[in-house]
Scaffold this motif. Structure first.
Motif, PDB file in Angstrom:
ATOM      1  N   ASP A 165       0.996  -1.175   0.042  1.00  0.00           N
ATOM      2  CA  ASP A 165      -0.050  -0.121   0.068  1.00  0.00           C
ATOM      3  C   ASP A 165       1.022   1.299   0.059  1.00  0.00           C
ATOM      4  N   HIS A 166       0.113   2.487  -0.004  1.00  0.00           N
ATOM      5  CA  HIS A 166       1.067   3.587  -0.160  1.00  0.00           C
ATOM      6  C   HIS A 166       1.964   3.973   1.049  1.00  0.00           C
ATOM      7  N   GLU A 167       1.216   3.737   2.182  1.00  0.00           N
ATOM      8  CA  GLU A 167       1.930   3.701   3.650  1.00  0.00           C
ATOM      9  C   GLU A 167       3.364   3.061   3.591  1.00  0.00           C
TER      10      GLU A 167
ATOM     11  N   ARG B 227       4.822   2.034   0.895  1.00  0.00           N
ATOM     12  CA  ARG B 227       6.044   2.790  -0.165  1.00  0.00           C
ATOM     13  C   ARG B 227       6.471   3.658   0.243  1.00  0.00           C
TER      14      ARG B 227
ATOM     15  N   LEU C  18       6.240   5.336  -7.348  1.00  0.00           N
ATOM     16  CA  LEU C  18       6.874   6.059  -6.458  1.00  0.00           C
ATOM     17  C   LEU C  18       7.562   7.373  -6.974  1.00  0.00           C
TER      18      LEU C  18
ATOM     19  N   GLU D 110       5.304   1.061 -11.229  1.00  0.00           N
ATOM     20  CA  GLU D 110       5.347   1.654  -9.765  1.00  0.00           C
ATOM     21  C   GLU D 110       5.304   3.147  -9.809  1.00  0.00           C
TER      22      GLU D 110
END
Length: 384
Positions: A227-229, A231, A258, A256
């Protein structure tokens, strides 16, 4: 032209020596026993010229995630010929034989890493995944927002099962990721790499990365946030190395997100075709994809062309209730086994493939096939 299964220690050593010559490396004497043990887990097919091993091929048993489904996959590796025997048809004979062997052993698909894409295309393999390698400088290492979790590091001597949990969950989002065994984790992944796992505030593992730091360079072989957290947490951990490194090289899925978050996303990134895949047995493959059929709005007929696996040369009709063989209709979509493979792996969409002339047929049927295949995401993090 007789094909021999290489099983004795003498034959396996001959196979290793052929690989050493063809791929230009040397197995240290203290690692030979380990290499022989690994070879015993492969099906190795060879062709001899009298007492000399002339050519060989490895078939490695794997399973891969096909999104939520797991398929049995035959990994092809170690294809090699001594130069004096090249262009003698030995590899063609080995490839034709291994397709029959895979069908008999119940493999619906196969994958390989090509030395040359065009060489394996003629045998029915097609590009099924890319890899993205991005290079960042020290100046790119700016932390993102604070996240409440924490990162823990683990060495190869303290394998953490949370890594496997994350990997398995991450892999289900893609087509083509290996189902990793315990031995695969220990023998083929870690080497001298460090593992960093991100845990959220509830202490649940939500992402990991495999990396090394050498000579002021951080190399990240796997970056897998759920999930984004996670990441952000893993990225902030990377940034904490800014006093130690001048460069970071990171391998990711090409989608991805990021890098979009960086203050200046104009970093050096290279996307290249990586692995090739092949549907070995179309009937078995469609048997295993039954969840997809409910998406079919009206019957789709495919006329498949496969020069090296003649059992796939047939017309298949797909309906919401399943599939059937033998519907040779004039309005069938005509496509090669290569094209069928790359479409169902999600590397190229049926609409794209029709646009460049690799699927021939009515536009409405192409769009129906496109809807059936869906928006799959192919990716493979491994090498074999």
């Amino acid at each position: 032209m007789e094909i021999t299964m290489l099983t004795s220690e003498k034959q396996l050593k001959e196979s290793i020596h052929l690989s050493e010559y063809a791929f230009q490396y040397k197995v240290p004497e203290n690692e030979m026993e380990k290499r022989l043990t690994k070879a015993k887990s492969h099906d190795i097919y060879g062709i001899y010229d009298e007492a000399q091993l002339a050519a060989k091929l490895h078939l490695i048993p794997f399973e891969v995630y096909f999104e939520d489904t797991i398929l049995k996959m035959g990994g092809i590796a170690g294809v090699a010929t001594y130069p004096e025997y090249r262009r003698s048809g030995y590899v063609k004979h080995l490839m034709t034989n291994v397709l029959k062997e895979m069908r008999d052993k119940g493999y619906s698909i196969s994958m390989l890493h090509p030395f040359h894409i065009g060489f394996y295309r003629k045998y029915g393999w097609e590009i099924t995944s890319n890899r993205k390698i991005s290079t960042l400088s020290k100046g790119d290492l700016s932390r993102l927002e604070h996240v409440p979790g924490k990162v823990k590091r683990y060495s190869k001597d303290s394998h953490n099962l949370d890594v496997e949990v994350v990997y398995n969950e991450f892999s289900k989002k893609f087509v083509g990721m290996l189902v990793r065994t315990k031995n695969w984790w220990q023998d083929a992944i870690y080497y001298d790499l460090t593992v960093a796992v991100y845990y959220n505030k509830s202490n649940q593992p939500k992402g990991y990365m495999l990396y090394s730091v050498k000579k002021n360079k951080m190399t990240i072989d796997e970056f897998m946030p759920l999930d984004h957290e996670a990441r952000v947490g893993l990225w902030n951990f990377i940034c904490q190395h800014d006093s130690m490194v001048d460069e970071v090289e990171i391998t990711t899925d090409e989608r991805e997100p990021l890098f979009y978050l960086l203050q200046d996303p104009r970093i050096k990134s290279e996307v290249k075709p990586y692995f090739m895949g092949r549907i070995v047995d179309v009937a078995l493959f469609f048997d295993q994809l039954s969840p997809y059929y409910s998406k079919v709005r009206s019957p789709i007929t495919l006329k498949i062309i496969d020069e090296f696996a003649p059992w796939n040369n047939q017309s298949i009709q797909i309906t919401s209730g399943g599939y059937s063989i033998g519907h040779d209709k004039e309005n069938a979509l005509k496509l090669s086994i290569n094209t069928l493979t790359t479409a169902f792996f999600g590397y190229m969409s049926p609409i794209q493939l029709a646009e460049i002339g690799l699927i021939k047929g009515e536009n409405d049927a192409v769009h129906q096939l496109d809807y059936l295949v869906g928006k799959k995401k192919p990716y493979l993090a491994d090498f074999f």
